[in-house]
Scaffold this motif. Structure first.
Motif, PDB file in Angstrom:
ATOM      1  N   ILE A   1       2.570   9.859  -4.946  1.00 13.25           N
ATOM      2  CA  ILE A   1       3.033  11.134  -4.368  1.00 13.25           C
ATOM      3  C   ILE A   1       4.386  11.511  -4.986  1.00 13.25           C
ATOM      4  O   ILE A   1       4.640  12.687  -5.295  1.00 13.25           O
ATOM      5  CB  ILE A   1       3.120  11.021  -2.832  1.00 13.25           C
ATOM      6  CG1 ILE A   1       1.731  10.848  -2.219  1.00 13.25           C
ATOM      7  CG2 ILE A   1       3.816  12.240  -2.221  1.00 13.25           C
ATOM      8  CD1 ILE A   1       0.760  11.974  -2.492  1.00 13.25           C
ATOM      9  N   GLY A   2       5.236  10.518  -5.187  1.00 14.56           N
ATOM     10  CA  GLY A   2       6.528  10.780  -5.818  1.00 14.56           C
ATOM     11  C   GLY A   2       6.372  11.277  -7.249  1.00 14.56           C
ATOM     12  O   GLY A   2       7.038  12.233  -7.662  1.00 14.56           O
ATOM     13  N   GLU A   3       5.469  10.668  -7.987  1.00 15.68           N
ATOM     14  CA  GLU A   3       5.273  11.081  -9.387  1.00 15.68           C
ATOM     15  C   GLU A   3       4.871  12.557  -9.492  1.00 15.68           C
ATOM     16  O   GLU A   3       5.256  13.243 -10.425  1.00 15.68           O
ATOM     17  CB  GLU A   3       4.170  10.225 -10.041  1.00 15.68           C
ATOM     18  CG  GLU A   3       4.579   8.793 -10.309  1.00 15.68           C
ATOM     19  CD  GLU A   3       3.358   7.929 -10.645  1.00 15.68           C
ATOM     20  OE1 GLU A   3       2.373   8.451 -11.196  1.00 15.68           O
ATOM     21  OE2 GLU A   3       3.402   6.716 -10.327  1.00 15.68           O
ATOM     22  N   ILE A   4       4.073  13.011  -8.537  1.00 13.57           N
ATOM     23  CA  ILE A   4       3.601  14.400  -8.615  1.00 13.57           C
ATOM     24  C   ILE A   4       4.438  15.342  -7.750  1.00 13.57           C
ATOM     25  O   ILE A   4       4.094  16.515  -7.583  1.00 13.57           O
ATOM     26  CB  ILE A   4       2.103  14.500  -8.223  1.00 13.57           C
ATOM     27  CG1 ILE A   4       1.886  13.998  -6.794  1.00 13.57           C
ATOM     28  CG2 ILE A   4       1.242  13.706  -9.191  1.00 13.57           C
ATOM     29  CD1 ILE A   4       0.432  14.014  -6.346  1.00 13.57           C
TER      30      ILE A   4
ATOM     31  N   ILE B   1       0.838  -1.205   0.000  1.00 16.00           N
ATOM     32  CA  ILE B   1       0.000   0.000   0.000  1.00 16.00           C
ATOM     33  C   ILE B   1       0.870   1.251   0.000  1.00 16.00           C
ATOM     34  O   ILE B   1       0.645   2.200  -0.756  1.00 16.00           O
ATOM     35  CB  ILE B   1      -0.974  -0.019   1.204  1.00 16.00           C
ATOM     36  CG1 ILE B   1      -2.016  -1.133   1.011  1.00 16.00           C
ATOM     37  CG2 ILE B   1      -1.664   1.343   1.364  1.00 16.00           C
ATOM     38  CD1 ILE B   1      -2.961  -1.330   2.188  1.00 16.00           C
ATOM     39  N   GLU B   2       1.916   1.253   0.838  1.00 13.27           N
ATOM     40  CA  GLU B   2       2.800   2.413   0.873  1.00 13.27           C
ATOM     41  C   GLU B   2       3.489   2.623  -0.469  1.00 13.27           C
ATOM     42  O   GLU B   2       3.655   3.763  -0.922  1.00 13.27           O
ATOM     43  CB  GLU B   2       3.842   2.256   1.993  1.00 13.27           C
ATOM     44  CG  GLU B   2       3.239   2.481   3.379  1.00 13.27           C
ATOM     45  CD  GLU B   2       4.262   2.434   4.500  1.00 13.27           C
ATOM     46  OE1 GLU B   2       3.912   2.842   5.618  1.00 13.27           O
ATOM     47  OE2 GLU B   2       5.392   1.965   4.262  1.00 13.27           O
ATOM     48  N   SER B   3       3.890   1.545  -1.093  1.00 11.77           N
ATOM     49  CA  SER B   3       4.597   1.722  -2.368  1.00 11.77           C
ATOM     50  C   SER B   3       3.666   2.333  -3.410  1.00 11.77           C
ATOM     51  O   SER B   3       4.100   3.125  -4.253  1.00 11.77           O
ATOM     52  CB  SER B   3       5.180   0.391  -2.854  1.00 11.77           C
ATOM     53  OG  SER B   3       4.141  -0.451  -3.330  1.00 11.77           O
ATOM     54  N   ILE B   4       2.383   1.996  -3.348  1.00 10.84           N
ATOM     55  CA  ILE B   4       1.431   2.565  -4.317  1.00 10.84           C
ATOM     56  C   ILE B   4       1.152   4.040  -4.000  1.00 10.84           C
ATOM     57  O   ILE B   4       1.210   4.901  -4.878  1.00 10.84           O
ATOM     58  CB  ILE B   4       0.120   1.736  -4.325  1.00 10.84           C
ATOM     59  CG1 ILE B   4       0.406   0.355  -4.929  1.00 10.84           C
ATOM     60  CG2 ILE B   4      -0.982   2.464  -5.088  1.00 10.84           C
ATOM     61  CD1 ILE B   4      -0.711  -0.646  -4.734  1.00 10.84           C
ATOM     62  N   VAL B   5       0.864   4.331  -2.730  1.00  9.15           N
ATOM     63  CA  VAL B   5       0.516   5.715  -2.373  1.00  9.15           C
ATOM     64  C   VAL B   5       1.747   6.625  -2.519  1.00  9.15           C
ATOM     65  O   VAL B   5       1.695   7.661  -3.182  1.00  9.15           O
ATOM     66  CB  VAL B   5      -0.070   5.797  -0.951  1.00  9.15           C
ATOM     67  CG1 VAL B   5      -0.309   7.256  -0.561  1.00  9.15           C
ATOM     68  CG2 VAL B   5      -1.372   4.997  -0.874  1.00  9.15           C
ATOM     69  N   TYR B   6       2.858   6.230  -1.896  1.00  5.86           N
ATOM     70  CA  TYR B   6       4.046   7.079  -2.004  1.00  5.86           C
ATOM     71  C   TYR B   6       4.568   7.115  -3.452  1.00  5.86           C
ATOM     72  O   TYR B   6       5.177   8.097  -3.860  1.00  5.86           O
ATOM     73  CB  TYR B   6       5.146   6.605  -1.045  1.00  5.86           C
ATOM     74  CG  TYR B   6       4.858   6.926   0.401  1.00  5.86           C
ATOM     75  CD1 TYR B   6       4.423   8.201   0.782  1.00  5.86           C
ATOM     76  CD2 TYR B   6       5.022   5.971   1.404  1.00  5.86           C
ATOM     77  CE1 TYR B   6       4.155   8.502   2.112  1.00  5.86           C
ATOM     78  CE2 TYR B   6       4.760   6.268   2.743  1.00  5.86           C
ATOM     79  CZ  TYR B   6       4.328   7.529   3.083  1.00  5.86           C
ATOM     80  OH  TYR B   6       4.060   7.837   4.406  1.00  5.86           O
ATOM     81  N   GLY B   7       4.311   6.043  -4.188  1.00  7.83           N
ATOM     82  CA  GLY B   7       4.690   6.059  -5.599  1.00  7.83           C
ATOM     83  C   GLY B   7       3.985   7.182  -6.334  1.00  7.83           C
ATOM     84  O   GLY B   7       4.622   7.965  -7.066  1.00  7.83           O
TER      85      GLY B   7
ATOM     86  N   ASP C   1      12.267   5.402   5.993  1.00  6.97           N
ATOM     87  CA  ASP C   1      12.722   4.823   4.731  1.00  6.97           C
ATOM     88  C   ASP C   1      12.129   5.526   3.523  1.00  6.97           C
ATOM     89  O   ASP C   1      12.594   5.328   2.401  1.00  6.97           O
ATOM     90  CB  ASP C   1      12.380   3.328   4.684  1.00  6.97           C
ATOM     91  CG  ASP C   1      13.133   2.562   5.759  1.00  6.97           C
ATOM     92  OD1 ASP C   1      14.137   3.100   6.282  1.00  6.97           O
ATOM     93  OD2 ASP C   1      12.706   1.444   6.095  1.00  6.97           O
ATOM     94  N   HIS C   2      11.106   6.345   3.742  1.00 11.19           N
ATOM     95  CA  HIS C   2      10.505   7.083   2.626  1.00 11.19           C
ATOM     96  C   HIS C   2      11.046   8.499   2.501  1.00 11.19           C
ATOM     97  O   HIS C   2      10.736   9.205   1.547  1.00 11.19           O
ATOM     98  CB  HIS C   2       8.981   7.113   2.787  1.00 11.19           C
ATOM     99  CG  HIS C   2       8.377   5.743   2.826  1.00 11.19           C
ATOM    100  ND1 HIS C   2       8.258   4.954   1.706  1.00 11.19           N
ATOM    101  CD2 HIS C   2       7.929   5.003   3.864  1.00 11.19           C
ATOM    102  CE1 HIS C   2       7.725   3.788   2.048  1.00 11.19           C
ATOM    103  NE2 HIS C   2       7.512   3.790   3.351  1.00 11.19           N
TER     104      HIS C   2
END
Lengths: 483, 483
Positions: free
Chosen positions: B411-414, B403-409, B430-431
């Protein structure tokens, strides 16, 4: 001068012909600042056009142990940007563009060399408001505002420059680019590094770009100019207006009576809004959002203060032109103070109750020490910040050290700050230990050593040179001298 | 555990019996925080009563290479204050006094362990207002608010905790006291060290006292609760209110429709102010100074927005009780999100335009990866800060990493921030590299090494342990174990 012919060639290679000035081509603007006495011809002037160029020239200077002083609009008041002999000037004047405006988010991305007024105008063109404002607005730059954490006339409502910066890009002494231009109001991701550089006067890194906060444009601006007969009534009026106007109170500036008299008699183009004879004059301002009600709110608040006997006389602006005319009196105060040269100026913070006896105590002490002295006081009372000029009548040069020892002596006794908004530079460096503890100064020194281990940036500004090795080789001021 | 019997004796000598807890006397409050899973019995709990005691116990711990974690109200959300095995707890709970209130200057001097609500109440008793406010107000402490640069519900108008601190006193890892409790709005005397420590989550120094800024008490507080049918209209309403209400706009909080439904159905004691069925619900607030005109100003602004078709339905508070009831819906949103446990929570900043598709994009990506997922979104829209809870229905434990990889992913893109107001602690460590560049992380590491060279304070929070030598020796959790 540490640069070799070869490294100068490298710098020219990075910056091109427009980017490097040598010898007399480094004109007067690079040689001094308003408080500097005499001109110093810099070893070289570097004029990078973008962050990458700043980074590359800093890497070269770092490799060559070349001291660098950064320059913005050259309007600072503490002899910070004037080159010292042997220093290379890095001027950000070519980095002068607004890169992006986002009115909805309330942000602008701006290059460091952009003049403050350009930023104000650009926000205005987008129906937004950049609140930082000071007399030097046409010349001073955003980079300089940030590097010195400029204050000005709207700190009461909008805060210092520090509060207006959301993101910052900085080039470190070795050319490393530290970039965080995100425009978030909230960004708790580890240490907030931008605050290290804001207010560090170019000694920890070179600010190259910033994301600034812009605000909805106020719809109303109303100025009142008041005569008040006692300091206690000044303070009570301020408290009353803070409560009545809330966040719309955008200025509460006080002028001591002698300073008011000097302003209206000595400064050209000022129409006295009120007769002389009162102890204090106050300029107060509302900036609001409600065209229907704000005038009533403001006038009622002033009338209440008059009915309570706090204010003895007042005028209220009825047009934008009258707003400008009343502000011209406040700006004229600064001009009147400047016209006292030769004289010794101060920019101090102190607790408001300590302001009550400031004038009488200083007059007494200065008179005891010097005889005939003129004293001008005024400033941003609600911020706890006063400007003060002391002049030993007839003395040129002024007995600066004696006057400073008396004024800073009193400020020290009451625990005040030796610099509210102008900063330290070289001018106030020796007085800094009065406002900061040895433990604080030690941490400041460690920060400097950590971020600029070769002490190349703004050497001798804020902190004294560490030891003999930091002294800069005197440079011949003969412009024919080769580097 | 680095402490010798002798040094424990020294600590007891400094703090006395009340000041040291060992074994099971270190009750549950010292063992975990809200997001911590499982309890950790600290090696020792130190409870100093003043700054001098903090300094002396830190000097002892420093000499003995003893890792220390500082504790305030234990309400942090990123597993920062929960002890790690082998750590000594330093709790500031006995430093809980307001030392001084100066209503005219607008300042308070407060000890770090003072609960937020005590500070709010004390300001209120002096007819002033301390604006920081968050759900944990009864338990969280000023020291924790400062250490984490807390945000909350009034950032829009008053800023983060950072903006509310004028002076700070800090004890460094070696016991050095760094004190600057001056209460000046303007104090440009070298590097502004307080900003190093604010938001550093106890990893650079221990905040012991602060001079806080207090404000005139608002005379009016009016809340509107609105239903809005599209995200574009939400943004337009916000801009309209910013312009119409100016600095009096004190909140603009948005609740996504599913989250609103969950709030009014799952949280006890909430009366739904509006029916479900709209895409968004907005709580907006005016805090003003003008009893005669503020209601008209607020209602006119909302009516204008309805006439423009931006708001489809709205209620406006008519009493303080109704103010509380409407805020209870907003606070209930946080409670509804909390009730989703087990679930994965986020606290992110992003540009407002990027919020438009946030829900649909995340729903799609989470559904693709996991199947049935519930998603709750809401928060401080005008600050660019949203809270978000994702729950894979039926999964316990949750697939947190995925879930974190999807949400932070996303957030990272934008280009968003992985922590708007909660901070990093150990939970998001770690994020952190997603929101800060390698150059920034390197400077952060250097700051940590400079101020805490033995890495004793808040080890492993924000930054990972540097190397094997920083790993803490596991402590037996048997309470009978002698130190």
């Amino acid at each position: 001068m540490a640069l070799t012919e070869e490294s100068i060639g490298e710098l020219c290679g990075v910056l091109g012909n427009k980017g490097v000035l040598t010898g007399n081509a480094a004109g007067p603007r690079y040689r001094t600042d308003p408080r500097g006495i005499g001109e110093v011809l810099p070893a070289l002037v570097l004029r990078p056009a973008n962050t990458d160029e700043v980074s590359r020239v800093m890497a070269i200077c770092h490799a060559e142990n070349q001291p660098v002083v950064v320059q913005g609009g050259m309007t600072g008041l503490v002899i910070g940007a004037r080159p010292q002999a042997g220093e290379v000037v890095l001027s950000l004047e070519r980095m002068n563009r607004v890169e992006k405006v986002d009115p909805e988010a309330g942000t602008m991305v701006v290059q460091a060399g952009t003049p403050l007024q350009v930023v104000q105008d650009c926000a205005n063109a987008h129906d937004r408001f950049y609140p930082l404002d000071l007399g030097a607005r046409g010349s001073c730059t955003i980079g300089g505002n940030l590097a010195t954490n400029a204050g000005g006339n709207r700190v009461l409502r909008y805060g210092m420059t520090r509060n207006l910066a959301l993101g910052l890009e900085v080039v470190l002494a070795d050319g490393t680019v530290l970039s965080n231009l995100t425009g978030y109001l909230k960004n708790n991701t580890g240490y907030d590094l931008k605050h290290l550089f804001i207010g560090s006067e170019g000694t920890l890194g070179l600010i190259t770009r910033a994301t600034l906060r812009i605000f909805p444009k106020p719809r109303t601006q109303i100025v009142g100019f008041c005569a008040i007969d006692s300091f206690a009534a000044v303070v009570e009026t301020m408290t009353h207006l803070q409560q009545s106007l809330g966040a719309d109170l955008s200025a509460f500036e006080v002028i001591w009576c002698d300073t008011y008299t000097a302003t209206i008699s000595d400064v050209a183009g000022i129409t006295p809004p009120l007769p002389t004879g009162s102890a204090f004059y106050v300029l107060t301002e509302l900036m609001g959002s409600d065209k229907r009600h704000d005038r009533d709110k403001f006038e009622t608040a002033l009338q209440d203060a008059m009915q309570k006997g706090l204010i003895s006389d007042a005028v209220v602006s009825q047009s934008d032109r009258e707003v400008d005319n009343l502000w011209a009196v406040r700006d004229g105060m600064a001009e009147a103070m400047g016209q006292q040269q030769p004289a010794v100026g101060f920019d101090v913070s102190l607790d408001i109750p300590d302001m009550a006896n400031l004038e009488s105590t200083l007059r007494q002490r200065l008179a005891d020490a010097l005889g005939k002295v003129r004293l001008f006081i005024g400033g941003h009372l609600a911020d706890g910040n006063l400007h003060l000029v002391a002049k030993h009548v007839g003395a040129d040069p002024q007995p600066r050290e004696l006057i400073e020892s008396i004024v800073y002596g009193l400020i020290g006794e009451i625990g005040g700050s030796v610099s509210a908004e102008h900063g330290i530079g070289t001018l106030k460096r020796d007085h800094l230990p009065q406002s900061r503890t040895p433990a604080e100064l030690a941490v400041m020194r460690n920060l400097k050593d950590m971020l600029d281990p070769k002490a190349l940036l703004g050497r001798g500004r804020i902190l004294p040179p560490r030891d003999h090795s930091e002294n800069i080789t005197p440079l011949s001021r003969n412009p024919d001298n080769e580097f």
